[in-house]
Design an enzyme around this catalytic site. Structure first.
Site, mmCIF file in Angstrom:
data_model
loop_
_atom_site.group_PDB
_atom_site.id
_atom_site.type_symbol
_atom_site.label_atom_id
_atom_site.label_comp_id
_atom_site.label_asym_id
_atom_site.label_seq_id
_atom_site.Cartn_x
_atom_site.Cartn_y
_atom_site.Cartn_z
ATOM 1 N N LYS A 5 -24.854 -4.657 6.902
ATOM 2 C CA LYS A 5 -24.417 -3.899 8.081
ATOM 3 C C LYS A 5 -25.139 -2.546 8.123
ATOM 4 O O LYS A 5 -25.231 -1.860 7.093
ATOM 5 C CB LYS A 5 -22.902 -3.694 8.015
ATOM 6 N N SER A 22 -15.991 -4.232 13.987
ATOM 7 C CA SER A 22 -17.300 -3.687 14.261
ATOM 8 C C SER A 22 -18.454 -4.369 13.526
ATOM 9 O O SER A 22 -19.603 -4.192 13.923
ATOM 10 C CB SER A 22 -17.324 -2.204 13.901
ATOM 11 N N SER A 60 -12.520 -4.520 10.591
ATOM 12 C CA SER A 60 -13.903 -4.825 10.978
ATOM 13 C C SER A 60 -14.636 -5.865 10.151
ATOM 14 O O SER A 60 -15.746 -6.254 10.513
ATOM 15 C CB SER A 60 -14.736 -3.549 10.986
HETATM 16 N N1 GLN Z 1 -11.453 -1.765 15.602
HETATM 17 C C1 GLN Z 1 -10.962 -0.714 14.768
HETATM 18 C C2 GLN Z 1 -11.486 0.604 15.283
HETATM 19 O O1 GLN Z 1 -12.081 0.602 16.289
HETATM 20 C C3 GLN Z 1 -11.394 -0.946 13.340
HETATM 21 C C4 GLN Z 1 -12.835 -0.689 13.130
HETATM 22 C C5 GLN Z 1 -13.237 -0.853 11.703
HETATM 23 O O2 GLN Z 1 -12.554 -1.478 10.915
HETATM 24 N N2 GLN Z 1 -14.365 -0.248 11.370
HETATM 25 O O3 GLN Z 1 -11.309 1.618 14.695
#
Ligand code: GLN
Length: 493
Positions: free
Chosen positions: A80, A155, A179
């Site tokens: 990532k 994400s 995420s």
């Molecule tokens: N979707 C959640 C957010 O927008 C979690 C994102 C994540 O785990 N990086 O914060």
């Protein structure tokens, strides 16, 4: 002949490599060819390092020839793009860091390199990991291989797609509120968010430091065990990386869950959950019962406070962490009349709308007069959520629920409605706030799209989660299903 990379697990590839039936160079070429065939459409990758990957593969082949193969030697993996890989562009999906080259390796990355794993490229993500669909990337929209008109989740969408589409055998993502687990569920792969502190965050560009964790995506729980074993453990560069010994996770997959107590929290079957998702998850829980586990109804009473609590704490921490992008030290710099104007111009141009929203929310929640009403309050509620889990784990060994209340949604469907997007994570946020580990496993389909089963465990008990996941995957074949990409690849699988 193009190898059927889609079917191969890391454990299987390792066996072929040590028997010298394939070489790491061949395996890496196959991954790169696959990327060439499908990634114009799917856009899992932001950067592909062909030359570096082939050079690493050649080194891996020598190591294998010398009889020194480790489990990940010669295995093509994707990273990532919020993790530093020395000498490569690390964008975090943001214009702010569009041309920023990482000067060092993240600890997790260094540990993969130490095994001579082959790092083939950096994967797309929501900007600074803020989002649930990967649509917040400043660069490209990643598509779900099961239906390219739909999102892969986020994400870590690119890392999930890379594995689901056979572009890599495994990958690393990060999970702050879901995420890793949510995109794993939406793409039909296995993903593990380790306990907070299990994996060093050194070299991970910080979003919310009390929540961020690095973890693996792969095709099986066994492969996740191999990846976790490689990256976990104490680190002199991160004082929050726990000293807790790292067990041999793969060696503990003994195929037996008889007598294990699995709790099903009633609060996790929420309004808005799709019927097909609930059916698949309940069927998976029945399957675990048949495999010998005792299924117990439990309650996690503060579940409904997790979303508002998370959306105070995570933006607060983000607003502090992202203050470092001031146009002076890293990445983008826009000239202005004076330092204040330069900062305003740089931050205005460098950050996308969701990141700006989080910075404003967080700055507000932390400001004098509001700190007690919002931030302190949220910390207190976080403690209650953590206690819910402590109490539940006195009764049960593992908690089972859905990972996401819905299957993958159409691209664009939630872009104008941040709250609808935030709701994608209602089932993953509580475990993040509590710091406990979570595994998402493919457990069926609804409307032709993958559904994920989420297993939560006691802190530092990833071994039990992986064991349950492995037992489930020995008994079922959901994890072996692959999206049909023939339209992209011609005759190739
Ligand atoms: N979707 C959640 C957010 O927008 C979690 C994102 C994540 O785990 N990086 O914060």
């Amino acid at each position: 002949m193009l190898m059927d990379l889609l079917q191969l697990t890391i454990a299987e590839a390792h066996a072929l490599l040590v028997r010298r039936e394939i070489s790491a160079v061949e395996l890496t070429r196959a991954a790169l060819e696959r990327i060439l065939a499908v990634d114009n459409t799917l856009k899992a990758f932001l950067d592909i390092d062909d030359e570096g990957a082939l050079a690493q593969a050649a080194v891996a082949d020598q190591r294998i020839a010398g009889g020194n193969a480790q489990p990940l030697t010669g295995i093509p993996l994707a990273i990532k793009d919020v993790l530093c890989v020395r000498g490569t562009i690390t964008t975090c999906g943001s214009r702010m860091l569009e041309n920023w080259v990482a000067p060092y390796d993240a600890t997790a990355v260094a540990r993969l390199k130490a095994q001579d794993a082959v790092l083939i490229g950096k994967t797309n993500l929501d900007e600074f990991a803020m989002g649930s669909s990967t649509e917040n990337s400043a660069f490209v929209v990643t598509r779900n291989p099961w239906d390219p008109t739909r999102v892969p989740g986020g994400s870590s969408g690119g890392s999930a797609v890379a594995v689901a589409a056979g572009e890599a055998l495994g990958s690393l993502g990060t999970d702050t509120g879901g995420s890793i687990r949510q995109p794993a569920a939406l793409c039909g792969v296995t993903g593990l968010k380790p306990t907070y502190g299990r994996v060093s965050r050194y070299g991970l560009v910080a979003f919310a430091s009390s929540l961020d964790q690095i973890g693996p995506f792969a095709r099986t729980a066994r492969d996740c065990a191999l990846l976790l074993e490689a990256i976990a453990g104490a680190d002199i560069n991160d004082s929050t990386a726990a000293r807790e010994p790292v067990p041999s996770y793969a060696a503990m997959l003994d195929g037996d869950i008889r007598g294990l107590r699995i709790g099903v929290p009633r609060e996790y079957f929420v309004a808005g959950m799709e019927a097909g998702v609930e059916q698949a998850v309940r069927a998976a829980i029945d399957c675990l019962r048949e495999l010998g586990a005792a299924i117990v109804d439990i309650s996690l009473p503060h579940t409904r406070y997790a979303l508002p609590t998370y959306y105070i704490i995570a933006p607060s921490e983000a607003s502090a962490n992202l203050a470092r992008f001031n146009g002076v030290r890293y990445g983008l710099h826009i000239e202005g009349e004076n330092v204040i104007e330069e900062m305003e111009l740089t931050r205005g141009a460098g950050f996308g709308p969701e990141v700006r929203r989080r910075i404003m929310l967080g700055t507000y929640a932390l400001s004098a007069g509001y700190y007690d009403a919002y931030y302190r309050r949220a910390q207190q509620v976080r403690t209650l959520i953590r206690r819910d889990f402590q109490q539940a784990f006195q009764q049960v060994d593992v908690i089972a629920a859905a990972t996401s209340p819905t299957v993958a949604f159409p691209i664009g469907a939630k872009l104008d409605d941040p709250l609808a997007m935030y709701l994608s994570d209602v089932l993953t946020l509580p475990a993040s706030l509590a710091g406990v580990p979570g595994l998402s496993l493919p457990c069926g389909f609804a409307d032709g799209l993958p559904v994920g089963l989420q297993l939560l465990g006691r802190p530092f008990d990833e071994a039990t989660l992986l064991k349950v996941g492995d037992v489930y995957q020995r008994a079922t074949d959901w994890h072996t299903r692959r999206p049909d990409l023939t339209a992209l690849t011609g005759n190739e699988p």
